[in-house]
Design an enzyme around this catalytic site. Sequence first.
Site, short mmCIF file in Angstrom:
data_model
loop_
_atom_site.label_atom_id
_atom_site.label_comp_id
_atom_site.label_asym_id
_atom_site.label_seq_id
_atom_site.Cartn_x
_atom_site.Cartn_y
_atom_site.Cartn_z
CG HIS A 183 -1.71 1.28 1.11
ND1 HIS A 183 -3.24 0.93 0.81
CD2 HIS A 183 -1.59 2.35 1.70
CE1 HIS A 183 -3.46 2.25 0.88
NE2 HIS A 183 -2.90 3.09 1.68
CD GLU A 184 1.80 3.43 3.81
OE1 GLU A 184 1.99 4.58 3.11
OE2 GLU A 184 0.84 3.26 4.44
CG HIS A 207 0.30 6.35 -0.79
ND1 HIS A 207 -0.49 7.03 -1.37
CD2 HIS A 207 -0.07 5.58 0.53
CE1 HIS A 207 -1.78 6.73 -0.57
NE2 HIS A 207 -1.37 6.12 0.36
CG HIS A 215 0.05 8.69 -7.60
ND1 HIS A 215 -0.94 9.01 -7.12
CD2 HIS A 215 0.04 9.14 -8.86
CE1 HIS A 215 -1.66 9.75 -7.88
NE2 HIS A 215 -1.12 9.80 -8.84
#
Length: 805
Positions: free
Chosen positions: A582-583, A586, A589
């Site tokens: 998940h991290e 980020h 992105h």
Amino acid sequence: MIISVARAALPRGWVCASCVLRRATPFKPVKQKRWLSAVSQQEPTSPTKPAPAIRVQGKEGIANSTSDADLRDIFDNPQAWVGFTDHSSPNSGLFRNRYLRTPAGFLQFANISLARAQSIVDKVLGASTLEGYRTIVRDLDRLSDILCRVLDMTDFVRVTHPDRKTQEMASVAYEQMYEYMNQLNTMTGLSDQLDKALENPEVTSSWSQEERVVAEALKLDFAKSAVSLPKAARDRFVELSSEISRVGSDFIQEMAPAQDHVFLPTTKLMGMDPVEVHKLARRGMVHLRTLSPAAAAALRTVRDKDARKHLFYASRTAANHTVAQLETLMRLRGELAALSGFESYGHLTLRDRMMARTPEAVTRFLQALASSNKPIAQAETVSLFQQKRLEHPATRQLEPWDKDFYAETIRRSMTSKASKYPDTLSSYFSLGVVIQGISRILTRLYGIRLVPRKTTVGETWHQDVRRLDVISDTDGHIAVLYCDLFYRPAKSPNPAHFTLRCSREIFEPELAEVGAQVQGGQGMPQFESPELAATDGMAFSRQGNAVKQLPTIALICDFQQPHPKARMPTLLSFYQVETLFHEMGHAVHSILARTSFQNVSGTRCATDLAELPSTLMEYFAADPAVLSQFARHYKTDEPLPYELLADKLRRTRRFEGLETENQIILAMLDQELHSNRALRPEFDSSDIYHNLQYQFSSAPPDPPNTKWQGFFGHLSGYGSTYYSYLFDRVLAQRVWNVVFKAGHEGASLERENGERLKEGLLKWGGGRDPWNCLSDVLKDERLMDGGESAMELVGSWGSSGQGQV
């Protein structure tokens, strides 16, 4: 732009809504950050060739390792990382920022940045020619970047760095820059000049698409900051903003239940772990802290319904002073919105950089999602009731304190396939293996890979921090990633992604301006080139005539250290694997959205789109084809038997419909509390919450005299935007099914699909209308124009978590 900086400085660090939900500790907002690092100038590379040498400050150096095996080794073997620290180098400064070689360097960095910022302010205020107005967006974006360089970096350092003196100096620099930013927020001149530029067709016709997007965003920022109001109203705006910050902080820090402890006889706790009961018992009574993990475990395991009822009431009832602080916060936000000319705080917040744009659109989404999820939640509630009747045939209803207990009972009764495997799931997920797997996934999808890089003296804030350079097959060195993944005392346990510095193009006039600083002098650092002076000595790339500062990111987790004597690497639970994926979503992105303007780079996109890339990455973590690429036993190197994971996922997701329904109700509560109801005399948050439960809950609602909303800490950091978590869950599921799972098995790792996502959405950051991005990625023209109908359509797609197992 100025308000854009303010957003970065607010206590909403890149710990996103989903990341916050992962925390085991009470909610405490962290701050958002941006980035920095070392210089690189790369030639394009072939996908089949290793990365070329990386240029570091004019000297030829190699990125130390292009080996996939070495990437695994530096995280699984502490001794392997020791060789990646250059103890012979001069002090390069923290993040290789030349100013940050000592704690006092933070003050020097702030003062230099303030001088640069003021010169830009003077230039913008003095603009009167056509050329002056044509560069105004570029100038304001650079002003924002200068402030963010200090604010984001110092805010990260003051909450992360282990040295107290460094923390103190970073805090002083932060406050100095933050005060200057607030002064700019009260100036009408910058807003007036931007308006003049926007009103001149000869100016706007010369702007790129990115410049036009940034200009409109800045205009909205200024409108929200009340710069157009009379001075008395602006002063009140500042007072309200300060009061909102104080009350919000108090609400989080002083949050408390009405009853601190629950006292129960040990005989009432049959079913709970007897070892835990013994630890908590005193003279035949168990003392449970109301909001402790032990109390939550008791609600899931204790057979005595009266004991569960007592625990439930205590854990769902906030103290009166906590509820009063919450309602005060809502009223203050309502007054701020009214002062700024908005119908409600929700209207004020959602208008700026949000896909939903209005509370009405959010409501359409949530109601559609509730409708599509309702049959699932109802079926799960029926199964809970049936389980209760197996044990109590005469029962007539399911009580609120029954839900967790019977859900746990059903999960335990599910047939397990795990017993036939000798090892636990975590044996196949050493930290090094997972990082290695992430790099392989990114290479397959986007043509980028993670390469270990030596750290120089002073570059990192702790010896545990690993540096990875992100290398593109076509563009060379494109980002720097600092991984601080191991537990240590006093370190925040919250998983987080921090962008310490954003991507931004450095234009020629700026290079000429800083060229005079190359030689240093009067205590100033010396730089070898204008490019280094413009980036404070940190990472940049040059492709053709374009010079860009590279995004630099920090990932924070709290995994256990590898055991050097036992030669045992850090083994992750699947929950921790999902967290890391998940991290990293980020980070991807931030890495791929290398825009020319920092206001729209990386995660500086629509707030309700920011969770899509990170949530989507969780789907890869659970996909059999993806796991086959990396999940290996830490001793035998045998591949993961997927049944072992599938069994766990079935249990974990057994009551996902009810969890989704609860999140929908909380998102609706967030909208209602930030509506204009907050300014009405009869405003009562308890009534609002209970009415929403009665209207939308399939499970038994809370009893009327409880006050759980007082524990809803996300209301402070995510006011009126909490729906974003659900919104991006639905979008991630849709993108996964349409883009990555459509067609044949193994499509999840096809480069064509990765390019489709990158070109359609990821590379744009906030520089393009997000509805257009989604429409392109999903090939669905119904999304093109956004609005309430598009929000309702997304809600109708529903959400079933990570797909079928």
